[in-house]
Enzyme design. Structure first.
Site, PDB file in Angstrom:
ATOM      1  N   LYS A  57       5.317-186.736   9.190  1.00  0.00           N
ATOM      2  CA  LYS A  57       5.316-186.110   7.893  1.00  0.00           C
ATOM      3  C   LYS A  57       6.476-186.408   6.851  1.00  0.00           C
ATOM      4  O   LYS A  57       6.293-186.298   5.728  1.00  0.00           O
ATOM      5  CB  LYS A  57       5.539-184.536   8.055  1.00  0.00           C
ATOM      6  N   SER A 307       1.248-188.631  16.522  1.00  0.00           N
ATOM      7  CA  SER A 307       1.659-188.196  15.046  1.00  0.00           C
ATOM      8  C   SER A 307       2.857-187.495  15.287  1.00  0.00           C
ATOM      9  O   SER A 307       3.439-187.427  14.231  1.00  0.00           O
ATOM     10  CB  SER A 307       0.606-187.612  14.225  1.00  0.00           C
TER      11      SER A 307
END
Length: 405
Positions: A57, A307
């Protein structure tokens, strides 16, 4: 306001990579021998769980904030998130000297709240679910003039996440399939833009949790469709509606979107921890869950994008227990035996002979369904896999015990 049909180009992703130089880590690509043997081709992990702030992110958040005008930066930024996006925005804003306010749900895990504050953001706890938190952040943006930093629905964010795809092509030029989790779709869309522009032959496969799978009905309808009450342990991909910007890209460029069960997510997280020695959150383990669920469906070499690794320790404990049960490492059963002295010792002797470790045992003697001389015993056992579970059940049956559940 962003045009809902806005797209992202390879040049956008390359410019994002320049912006992120010296900020985001080029995360490692690690091989997995276990998954390679299952798939029948090399499998690698792209370790974004080892990125700064613990997830990908930061990439999109930094590119988005770096692109703001001086006037916009002076007004500050605001975001809403239960964890990963919150930390990415907090660090990105701090690095760029921009004031950040982050709204988080009241029940957000304390380690994530503390990390977001440590990265320099003002944290405001509001709402029980992320949708309520999101509305509060948007209202704050209107009231104060702060720029709302969306977690996935903006071209700059998608371009930033797409730098993961450029790194994969550099680290594994021979890649045949990239598997990536999908929530709102920013990461999968960004990777698809970068990879398909340079290697259109590479398959890009998205993965969603079955209980929070908004993309299959949306793709069928040809437009983003909201689903009611998404439910999954993988909070990083628990998104009820695809973003307009990533949806258009995923519809055109992503080859397939698969769904995985909660059991598969648990087993995947356990595999990452035990076999790869990597702490991965459930959303980050979703590509691994897809590989475990149907390994023969993927052409190699395969790169699975891990992720993120921001998982609350208490949730990790529950997930690992669930994963071990799903993998046949725990066995819970109830059985009836004659209620007389030494009966339990005989039962434990049978279990000892088949090398089953008793974790917990409890007696029930007062259930009206039991006969006068019967007792019900509930056992929780540590086992060594599905075959061992079957041997335990067989041994109990041969010893005359009636297993009832």
């Amino acid at each position: 306001m962003v045009d809902k049909f806005a797209s992202v180009t390879l040049d956008d992703v390359r410019n994002a990579q320049k912006t992120l130089s010296g900020v985001a880590r080029v995360t490692a690509l690690e091989g997995s021998r276990h998954l390679s043997s299952l798939v029948g081709a090399p499998v690698h992990f792209k370790c974004e769980n080892l990125q700064r702030t613990g997830s990908f992110k930061l990439r999109g958040a930094f590119v988005r904030i770096a692109g703001l005008s001086e006037q916009e930066r002076a007004a500050g930024v605001v975001a809403a998130s239960a964890g990963n996006h919150a930390q990415g925005v907090a660090l990105a804003a701090s690095l760029l000297g921009v004031r950040a306010t982050v709204f988080m749900p009241v029940g957000a895990p304390l380690p994530k709240v503390a990390a977001t504050r440590d990265y320099g953001a003002e944290v405001r706890l509001h709402g029980q679910v992320v949708d309520e938190t999101l509305r509060a952040a948007q209202e704050y943006a209107v009231a104060t003039g702060a720029v709302f930093i969306h977690p996935f629905d903006h071209p700059d964010v998608v371009a930033g996440q797409g730098t993961v795809g450029l790194e994969i092509l550099e680290q594994c030029p021979e890649v045949g399939t990239i598997v990536v989790g999908i929530g709102g779709g920013g990461l999968a869309a960004g990777i698809a833009v970068a990879v398909k522009a340079l290697r259109p032959d590479v398959r890009v496969v998205g993965v969603q949790a079955a209980g929070a799978a908004a993309y299959p009905p949306s793709l069928a309808a040809g437009r983003p469709v909201a689903i009611e009450a998404p439910s999954t342990m993988a909070d990083g991909i628990k998104v009820g509606r695809p973003g307009d910007v990533p949806f258009g890209i995923i519809r055109e460029l992503v080859d397939e979107v698969r769904t995985v069960s909660e059991d598969a997510l648990s087993r995947a997280l356990l595999l990452c921890l035990e076999r790869a020695k990597l702490v991965v959150e459930p959303a980050g383990a979703s590509p691994v869950a897809a590989l475990l669920s149907e390994p023969e469906a993927f052409e190699g070499p395969v790169v699975a994008v891990l992720s993120g690794g921001n998982v609350d320790p208490l949730l990790m404990q529950r997930i690992l227990t669930h994963g071990m049960a799903a993998a046949g490492r725990y066995l819970s059963l109830r059985l009836r035996l004659t209620d007389r002295p030494g009966a339990l010792a005989l039962l434990l002797g049978v279990l000892s002979e088949v090398d089953a470790n008793v974790l917990d045992v409890s007696h029930v003697r007062t259930d009206p369904r039991l006969g006068l001389t019967e007792a019900e015993v509930e056992l929780h056992l540590e086992t060594k896999g599905p075959e061992h579970c079957a041997r335990v059940a067989q041994a109990l049956g041969e010893a005359g015990y009636a297993v009832i559940g």
